[in-house]
Write a protein that holds these residues in place. Structure first.
Motif, PDB file in Angstrom:
ATOM      1  N   VAL A 133     -49.167  -2.822 -37.360  1.00  0.00           N
ATOM      2  CA  VAL A 133     -50.458  -2.482 -36.761  1.00  0.00           C
ATOM      3  C   VAL A 133     -50.700  -0.980 -36.861  1.00  0.00           C
ATOM      4  CG1 VAL A 133     -51.770  -2.397 -34.615  1.00  0.00           C
ATOM      5  CG2 VAL A 133     -50.433  -4.423 -35.163  1.00  0.00           C
ATOM      6  N   LEU A 134     -49.678  -0.170 -36.481  1.00  0.00           N
ATOM      7  CA  LEU A 134     -49.859   1.270 -36.421  1.00  0.00           C
ATOM      8  C   LEU A 134     -49.961   1.916 -37.798  1.00  0.00           C
ATOM      9  CD1 LEU A 134     -47.403   2.145 -33.523  1.00  0.00           C
ATOM     10  CD2 LEU A 134     -49.879   1.935 -33.418  1.00  0.00           C
ATOM     11  N   SER A 135     -49.312   1.302 -38.798  1.00  0.00           N
ATOM     12  CA  SER A 135     -49.323   1.895 -40.141  1.00  0.00           C
ATOM     13  C   SER A 135     -50.558   1.487 -40.946  1.00  0.00           C
ATOM     14  CB  SER A 135     -48.059   1.503 -40.907  1.00  0.00           C
ATOM     15  OG  SER A 135     -47.998   0.091 -41.065  1.00  0.00           O
ATOM     16  N   ALA A 136     -51.290   0.480 -40.461  1.00  0.00           N
ATOM     17  CA  ALA A 136     -52.467  -0.006 -41.200  1.00  0.00           C
ATOM     18  C   ALA A 136     -53.634   0.958 -41.034  1.00  0.00           C
ATOM     19  CB  ALA A 136     -52.860  -1.392 -40.689  1.00  0.00           C
ATOM     20  N   LEU A 210     -57.462  -0.739 -30.882  1.00  0.00           N
ATOM     21  CA  LEU A 210     -56.220  -0.777 -31.652  1.00  0.00           C
ATOM     22  C   LEU A 210     -55.013  -0.582 -30.725  1.00  0.00           C
ATOM     23  CD1 LEU A 210     -54.999  -0.924 -34.538  1.00  0.00           C
ATOM     24  CD2 LEU A 210     -54.979   1.578 -34.503  1.00  0.00           C
ATOM     25  N   MET A 211     -55.127   0.371 -29.774  1.00  0.00           N
ATOM     26  CA  MET A 211     -54.026   0.619 -28.840  1.00  0.00           C
ATOM     27  C   MET A 211     -53.786  -0.598 -27.942  1.00  0.00           C
ATOM     28  SD  MET A 211     -52.741   3.587 -29.479  1.00  0.00           S
ATOM     29  CE  MET A 211     -53.032   3.144 -31.186  1.00  0.00           C
ATOM     30  N   GLN A 212     -54.882  -1.225 -27.543  1.00  0.00           N
ATOM     31  CA  GLN A 212     -54.760  -2.432 -26.723  1.00  0.00           C
ATOM     32  C   GLN A 212     -54.083  -3.546 -27.518  1.00  0.00           C
ATOM     33  OE1 GLN A 212     -58.477  -4.245 -25.665  1.00  0.00           O
ATOM     34  NE2 GLN A 212     -57.666  -5.231 -23.833  1.00  0.00           N
ATOM     35  N   TYR A 213     -54.482  -3.678 -28.776  1.00  0.00           N
ATOM     36  CA  TYR A 213     -53.908  -4.717 -29.631  1.00  0.00           C
ATOM     37  C   TYR A 213     -52.435  -4.434 -29.934  1.00  0.00           C
ATOM     38  CZ  TYR A 213     -53.307  -7.783 -33.680  1.00  0.00           C
ATOM     39  OH  TYR A 213     -52.849  -8.740 -34.543  1.00  0.00           O
TER      40      TYR A 213
END
Length: 443
Positions: A133-136, A210-213
């Motif tokens: 998720v974070l690298s996308a 994004l942070m929530q996900y």
């Protein structure tokens, strides 16, 4: 630099593994060895341990129990189990508790170091799905968020008050059809600090979803290893978790259920803070039987978190830690402080009367005070300035010093009197505390 604790009741094995690690060229800061579970727990309580390498068959406390106790004290400690037995039951329990590897004696040196290297390399990386998720890129990443058709009925279940809780839940068959069967339930709520008290966010507006996900993914990955749970967004951007156990699962006595929930919750808080730089507060309910009580559990999780006003530096709250029955309304700051002081004074009294007891644990002290071990440890440090186990060690060391200087008792007799399983364990702790060995002090 990582600190590694090696535990085996055969000192030669401890020495051999420590030698291998020292010569490995890995980024290792300190290697500590222990020859019993009790000794190892002392080091876990008092040192910053990153990796625990433990034999499974050891005297009174086996490696599985040590691993479980270590995870409760510090959920982020990683573990490698070593064993002379290819027993499926042991391997299954070790993996269930989160062991990173299960190695069979006699150990192959190369295989052992590969296992340690693999664990250390993964330590500073998020869990796999979260890393993805974070690298996308924001533009091309598509979040597979929980769908409203699944989260809405679950939020409704948490919110609805049942008029006749003695009977079955009115929509029992509906929830059973979507996999909510229980019959035992608990609720955990994770409030993310995505919006500050002044209404501003530490993140750009486009990054908040994004942070929530990413937080949701961390929680799911941690829970997938441990519990049967539904994880879904709450209407206020926090995250709700509905944990359930079948009759058979609940009957298993492999661990204390509340300790397990608290351990996982502390791990959630740790991982979200470490990888996403988001503060969060976690509220944990009790465990009740029946869908009709899920709304009660939801309110308990909410209520547990009101104590953050008194304990702003504590982040994981269990409803049962607080004596709600003593108050007709939510307690004020003065009442909260009075209750906290009373808990600590009772704990000090119990420790002072029982510090010489072999096998004394924080769990036992906490049980006497009807609070969880982690909450008691937090309160004790906050009010006395001492880590709780440091206080136990302090009393033991002061008593043993007095016995050394004023009696003719031998080392093993003094170790026995102050609660240590072995003279060697006692001597290690004594030298760490006073800087000299018992025999040198005697001279």
């Amino acid at each position: 630099m990582y600190n590694i604790l090696v535990v085996d009741d055969e000192p030669l094995i401890c020495k051999g593994l420590a030698g291998l690690l020292n010569a490995s060229g890995l980024g290792i800061g300190k290697i500590i060895t222990a020859t019993s579970g009790e000794e190892a727990l002392d080091y876990i309580r008092m040192e910053n341990i990153d990796l625990l390498i433990t034999d499974i068959q050891m005297g009174e406390m086996n490696g599985i129990e040590l691993m479980h106790q270590a995870k409760i004290v510090k959920p982020w400690v990683q573990t490698i189990i070593i064993s002379a037995h290819e027993t499926f039951q042991y391997a299954q329990m070790a993996i269930r508790l989160g062991a990173r590897d299960y190695l069979i004696k006699p150990l192959n040196s190369e295989q052992f170091l590969d296992s340690v290297r693999s664990v250390l390399l993964k330590m500073d990386k998020p869990l796999p799905r979260t890393e993805e998720v974070l690298s996308a890129g924001h533009e091309d990443f598509r979040m597979e968020e929980p769908q409203p058709e699944s989260s809405e009925p679950l939020n409704r279940l948490l919110a609805e008050t049942v008029e006749h809780p003695d009977g079955p839940y009115p929509m029992q068959s509906y929830y059973e059809n979507i996999g909510i069967t229980g019959p035992y339930f608990a609720v955990i709520k994770v409030k993310l600090a995505l919006i500050a008290a002044n209404g501003e966010s530490p993140f750009p507006e486009k990054d908040i979803p994004l942070m929530q996900y990413a937080s949701l993914n961390i929680i799911k990955e941690l829970l997938d290893q441990e519990l049967n749970a539904q994880v879904f967004y709450a209407p206020d951007r926090s995250i709700n978790i509905l944990v359930q156990w079948s009759e058979a699962e609940y009957a298993e006595q492999h661990s204390n259920r509340i300790s397990q929930l608290e351990m996982i919750s502390r791990s959630m808080h740790h991982h979200i803070g470490k990888y996403l730089k988001i503060e969060c507060t976690v509220g944990i309910s009790q465990i009740l039987k029946g869908l009709q009580f899920v709304n009660v559990l939801s309110r308990q999780a909410d209520k547990a978190m009101i104590w953050t006003s008194e304990h702003g530096d504590y982040h994981v709250f269990y409803y049962g830690d607080f004596s709600w029955h003593n108050y007709a309304r939510d307690p004020n700051a003065e009442e909260l402080s009075t209750q906290s002081n009373r808990i600590v004074e009772q704990a000090k009294t119990y420790i002072e009367e029982n510090y010489s007891q072999k096998g004394l644990t924080i769990h036992e002290v906490a049980k006497r005070n009807h609070v969880s071990p982690n909450y008691l440890s937090y309160l004790f440090k906050k009010i006395t300035g001492f880590n709780l186990w440091e206080y136990v060690v302090k009393l033991r060391m002061e008593e043993s010093r007095s016995l050394l200087l004023h009696t003719d008792l031998r080392r093993y007799e003094i170790a026995e009197r102050v609660g240590y399983e072995s003279p060697e364990h006692f001597s290690k702790i004594f030298k760490k505390y006073y800087g000299v060995s018992p025999s040198d002090l005697k001279k």
